[in-house]
Design a protein around this motif. Structure first.
Motif, PDB file in Angstrom:
ATOM      1  N   ALA A 100       0.835  -1.199   0.000  1.00  0.00           N
ATOM      2  CA  ALA A 100       0.000   0.000   0.000  1.00  0.00           C
ATOM      3  C   ALA A 100       0.875   1.257   0.000  1.00  0.00           C
ATOM      4  O   ALA A 100       0.609   2.211  -0.738  1.00  0.00           O
ATOM      5  N   VAL A 101       1.936   1.254   0.809  1.00  0.00           N
ATOM      6  CA  VAL A 101       2.844   2.396   0.838  1.00  0.00           C
ATOM      7  C   VAL A 101       3.580   2.519  -0.494  1.00  0.00           C
ATOM      8  O   VAL A 101       3.758   3.621  -1.031  1.00  0.00           O
ATOM      9  N   GLN A 102       3.983   1.376  -1.064  1.00  0.00           N
ATOM     10  CA  GLN A 102       4.693   1.399  -2.343  1.00  0.00           C
ATOM     11  C   GLN A 102       3.819   2.014  -3.444  1.00  0.00           C
ATOM     12  O   GLN A 102       4.250   2.932  -4.159  1.00  0.00           O
ATOM     13  N   TYR A 103       2.582   1.522  -3.593  1.00  0.00           N
ATOM     14  CA  TYR A 103       1.712   2.034  -4.652  1.00  0.00           C
ATOM     15  C   TYR A 103       1.250   3.457  -4.355  1.00  0.00           C
ATOM     16  O   TYR A 103       0.968   4.231  -5.282  1.00  0.00           O
ATOM     17  N   GLY A 104       1.174   3.809  -3.081  1.00  0.00           N
ATOM     18  CA  GLY A 104       0.867   5.192  -2.737  1.00  0.00           C
ATOM     19  C   GLY A 104       1.965   6.128  -3.207  1.00  0.00           C
ATOM     20  O   GLY A 104       1.684   7.207  -3.743  1.00  0.00           O
ATOM     21  N   MET A 105       3.222   5.725  -3.014  1.00  0.00           N
ATOM     22  CA  MET A 105       4.349   6.543  -3.471  1.00  0.00           C
ATOM     23  C   MET A 105       4.394   6.612  -4.998  1.00  0.00           C
ATOM     24  O   MET A 105       4.794   7.632  -5.561  1.00  0.00           O
ATOM     25  N   GLU A 106       3.974   5.547  -5.665  1.00  0.00           N
ATOM     26  CA  GLU A 106       3.933   5.570  -7.130  1.00  0.00           C
ATOM     27  C   GLU A 106       2.882   6.553  -7.645  1.00  0.00           C
ATOM     28  O   GLU A 106       2.891   6.943  -8.817  1.00  0.00           O
ATOM     29  N   ASN A 107       1.974   6.952  -6.757  1.00  0.00           N
ATOM     30  CA  ASN A 107       0.936   7.912  -7.110  1.00  0.00           C
ATOM     31  C   ASN A 107       1.460   9.344  -7.140  1.00  0.00           C
ATOM     32  O   ASN A 107       0.765  10.259  -7.566  1.00  0.00           O
ATOM     33  N   VAL A 108       2.701   9.530  -6.662  1.00  0.00           N
ATOM     34  CA  VAL A 108       3.326  10.852  -6.634  1.00  0.00           C
ATOM     35  C   VAL A 108       4.526  10.815  -7.571  1.00  0.00           C
ATOM     36  O   VAL A 108       5.435  10.000  -7.384  1.00  0.00           O
ATOM     37  N   SER A 109       4.554  11.676  -8.563  1.00  0.00           N
ATOM     38  CA  SER A 109       5.558  11.585  -9.619  1.00  0.00           C
ATOM     39  C   SER A 109       6.992  11.616  -9.090  1.00  0.00           C
ATOM     40  O   SER A 109       7.837  10.823  -9.513  1.00  0.00           O
ATOM     41  N   TRP A 110       7.281  12.530  -8.152  1.00  0.00           N
ATOM     42  CA  TRP A 110       8.661  12.664  -7.681  1.00  0.00           C
ATOM     43  C   TRP A 110       9.059  11.595  -6.664  1.00  0.00           C
ATOM     44  O   TRP A 110      10.220  11.487  -6.291  1.00  0.00           O
ATOM     45  N   LEU A 111       8.093  10.781  -6.223  1.00  0.00           N
ATOM     46  CA  LEU A 111       8.394   9.673  -5.315  1.00  0.00           C
ATOM     47  C   LEU A 111       8.390   8.323  -6.030  1.00  0.00           C
ATOM     48  O   LEU A 111       8.812   7.321  -5.466  1.00  0.00           O
ATOM     49  N   ARG A 112       7.929   8.321  -7.299  1.00  0.00           N
ATOM     50  CA  ARG A 112       7.685   7.059  -8.001  1.00  0.00           C
ATOM     51  C   ARG A 112       8.944   6.203  -8.109  1.00  0.00           C
ATOM     52  O   ARG A 112       8.896   4.996  -7.882  1.00  0.00           O
ATOM     53  N   ARG A 113      10.054   6.805  -8.403  1.00  0.00           N
ATOM     54  CA  ARG A 113      11.290   6.027  -8.606  1.00  0.00           C
ATOM     55  C   ARG A 113      11.812   5.443  -7.293  1.00  0.00           C
ATOM     56  O   ARG A 113      12.641   4.533  -7.295  1.00  0.00           O
ATOM     57  N   HIS A 114      11.326   5.977  -6.161  1.00  0.00           N
ATOM     58  CA  HIS A 114      11.784   5.483  -4.855  1.00  0.00           C
ATOM     59  C   HIS A 114      10.709   4.650  -4.144  1.00  0.00           C
ATOM     60  O   HIS A 114      10.821   4.386  -2.953  1.00  0.00           O
ATOM     61  N   SER A 115       9.673   4.241  -4.886  1.00  0.00           N
ATOM     62  CA  SER A 115       8.526   3.584  -4.243  1.00  0.00           C
ATOM     63  C   SER A 115       8.898   2.276  -3.550  1.00  0.00           C
ATOM     64  O   SER A 115       8.310   1.926  -2.524  1.00  0.00           O
ATOM     65  N   GLN A 116       9.876   1.548  -4.106  1.00  0.00           N
ATOM     66  CA  GLN A 116      10.292   0.292  -3.474  1.00  0.00           C
ATOM     67  C   GLN A 116      10.794   0.526  -2.050  1.00  0.00           C
ATOM     68  O   GLN A 116      10.631  -0.321  -1.177  1.00  0.00           O
ATOM     69  N   TRP A 117      11.387   1.689  -1.822  1.00  0.00           N
ATOM     70  CA  TRP A 117      11.921   1.980  -0.490  1.00  0.00           C
ATOM     71  C   TRP A 117      10.801   2.195   0.515  1.00  0.00           C
ATOM     72  O   TRP A 117      10.999   1.989   1.726  1.00  0.00           O
ATOM     73  N   GLY A 118       9.631   2.608   0.047  1.00  0.00           N
ATOM     74  CA  GLY A 118       8.492   2.713   0.953  1.00  0.00           C
ATOM     75  C   GLY A 118       8.113   1.361   1.514  1.00  0.00           C
ATOM     76  O   GLY A 118       7.917   1.197   2.724  1.00  0.00           O
ATOM     77  N   LYS A 119       8.035   0.371   0.614  1.00  0.00           N
ATOM     78  CA  LYS A 119       7.705  -0.990   1.052  1.00  0.00           C
ATOM     79  C   LYS A 119       8.799  -1.564   1.935  1.00  0.00           C
ATOM     80  O   LYS A 119       8.519  -2.192   2.972  1.00  0.00           O
ATOM     81  N   ARG A 120      10.047  -1.322   1.560  1.00  0.00           N
ATOM     82  CA  ARG A 120      11.158  -1.842   2.349  1.00  0.00           C
ATOM     83  C   ARG A 120      11.192  -1.229   3.749  1.00  0.00           C
ATOM     84  O   ARG A 120      11.493  -1.913   4.735  1.00  0.00           O
ATOM     85  N   THR A 121      10.861   0.048   3.836  1.00  0.00           N
ATOM     86  CA  THR A 121      10.851   0.711   5.145  1.00  0.00           C
ATOM     87  C   THR A 121       9.771   0.126   6.046  1.00  0.00           C
ATOM     88  O   THR A 121      10.013  -0.139   7.234  1.00  0.00           O
ATOM     89  N   VAL A 122       8.580  -0.083   5.491  1.00  0.00           N
ATOM     90  CA  VAL A 122       7.504  -0.689   6.281  1.00  0.00           C
ATOM     91  C   VAL A 122       7.908  -2.091   6.733  1.00  0.00           C
ATOM     92  O   VAL A 122       7.714  -2.468   7.900  1.00  0.00           O
TER      93      VAL A 122
END
Length: 481
Positions: free
Chosen positions: A122-144
């Motif tokens: 959910a955090v990963q796909y949420g970050m993909e919803n923001v253009s400037w966070l999209r390339r770092h979305s995997q790190w959202g999932k990894r952090t959780v």
């Protein structure tokens, strides 16, 4: 107090894997069926999913553990009036954040056409919803995933300390234990025959815990888990009865605690409320997921009332002498010594459930790199290493109240308070999110961040202070001899 979500045992990448396991996956398999977008949250074959009552029981189980027993001390740290009020506020905020997580999961799973999402996804796909966070979305999932691992291993450390403290107390008082539960008028278990240091008790438990986590499938522990839930429930009832019938009047306890102790209250309280990890797995496995909101409000309402009542009653009963766990204050009679041992049995079995999450995130990627001949040996070796690691941490910090507060401040604050409001902002920022909602979410996340910083700092400071005091006392007694 469990963690997130569906299991992909052979997934690639340790805490970076696409799916996170939970003990629910072993004890309560996912039902088959199409995705939410196709069925409006109804599933084909829904009879294999969990019912309303089953989901409610799992939610209660996921939120009631050792954290509950530490709440009387938390109320002491906050004050007789401020403590219960703060617990109520924290309960409302925690439930709101759980609801936010479910809402964001629904929204994002529909956008990516997935039947369900884990917390990390959910955090990963949420970050993909923001253009400037999209390339770092995997790190959202990894952090959780990282915080899930820290939280679950932290629970395991708490369990080691809880087991050693309670069993040590029972052993030390065994010679003078009676059938009269009113002999000890100080409302505290008397330590009559000093025994080993609590750290040695942890080492004694270590082999048994290692054998427990060698269980190949948690379904084998399901009967024991049921028994553990029953004995823990019975123990809680007896604790309530004793505390209610032994409140001393007049009550002369501080209404508001010291400001320095409030961060310790925060850490213990959020440790107790950190059941957010079970929310998505439970909702995903329901026969009728659209009923989950009612389950959430009902279940967490019960949990919040339980927390406030036991925290307040326990403090009223034992006052300034309250320990890191209310069980450590129970009188020196066989009934309440049995309560301690029964609760210890329940916590011992629960260790395997909590350990399942980090083990299934960390171990399979390593096992996948070795030949089939060595898979079992490597799996068992890594399980042993993880258990020894949690035991070593508990030995380094054998202070139950401070370990609970530290784990709550460090990891639970992020999972329960900081991440969900931020997730709503990034998931709905293109949907015309109200400025008031955004401000409210920022405030909640800031509360969690301040709690994390102050709670961690005070807990570490107290740990250092207590260790220094113990070394000084040991040195003084040595010099006297």
């Amino acid at each position: 107090m469990m963690a997130s979500s569906d299991v992909d045992i052979r997934g690639e990448g340790s805490l970076f894997s696409d799916q996170n396991p939970s003990e629910m996956d072993a004890l309560c398999p996912s039902p088959p069926g199409p995705s939410r977008p196709q069925r409006n949250y109804e599933r084909i074959g829904g009879q294999t999913g969990t019912s309303f009552c089953q989901t409610l029981i799992h939610l209660l189980k996921g939120n009631i553990g050792t954290g509950l027993l530490g709440l009387p001390l938390a109320v002491k740290n906050a004050g007789l009036v401020l403590g219960p009020v703060s617990l109520l506020c924290m309960g409302i905020i925690a439930v709101h954040c759980m609801r936010l997580l479910v809402k964001c999961s629904h929204h994002l799973s529909a956008k990516v056409n997935r039947p369900s999402l884990t917390y990390g996804e959910a955090v990963q796909y949420g970050m993909e919803n923001v253009s400037w966070l999209r390339r770092h979305s995997q790190w959202g999932k990894r952090t959780v995933n990282l915080f899930l691992i820290i939280t679950q291993l932290g629970f395991c450390c708490v369990y080691f300390v809880f087991l050693s403290d309670n069993v040590k107390q029972v052993v030390e008082a065994a010679n003078a234990t009676t059938f009269n539960c009113h002999v000890n008028h100080t409302n505290q278990t008397e330590v009559l025959v000093p025994s080993f240091n609590s750290r040695l008790y942890m080492l004694c438990f270590l082999p048994a815990v290692i054998l427990l986590v060698f269980t190949p499938n948690l379904k084998f522990l399901a009967p024991l888990s049921l028994v553990a839930n029953l004995v823990m429930t019975a123990s809680l009832v007896l604790i309530y009865v004793y505390s209610l019938t032994n409140i001393k009047y007049p009550i002369n306890l501080p209404k508001v605690g010291r400001a320095k102790d409030y961060p310790l209250f925060f850490g213990t309280a959020i440790f107790a409320f950190e059941g957010i990890g079970v929310v998505l797995p439970l909702e995903n496995k329901m026969q009728r997921p659209q009923s989950f909101t009612l389950v959430l409000y009902l279940g967490m309402g019960i949990v919040t009332c339980l927390y406030i009542s036991l925290g307040t009653i326990g403090y009223l009963c034992f006052g300034e002498h309250i320990g890191g766990s209310i069980t450590l204050n129970l009188p020196n009679c066989w009934t309440y010594q049995a309560v301690k041992l029964l609760y210890c049995f329940g916590i011992f079995i629960t260790f395997a459930l909590q350990f399942y999450v980090p083990a299934e995130i960390l171990i399979p990627p390593v096992v996948a790199r070795v030949s089939q001949r060595w898979e079992t040996a490597v799996d068992l070796l890594l399980r042993t290493v993880l258990v020894v690691f949690t035991c070593a941490l508990a030995i380094l910090i054998p202070e139950l109240d401070l370990v609970i507060s530290l784990v709550g401040s460090v990891s639970s604050s992020f999972l329960a308070l900081i991440f969900p409001p931020i997730l709503q902002i990034i998931a709905f920022h293109t949907e015309g999110l109200s400025p008031l909602v955004a401000v409210k979410n920022v405030v909640i996340s800031l509360v969690g961040l301040v709690g994390f910083l102050t709670g961690t700092y005070i807990a570490i400071e107290e740990i250092i202070g207590r260790n220094a005091q113990k070394h000084e006392e040991t040195f003084s007694s040595y010099m006297v001899q």
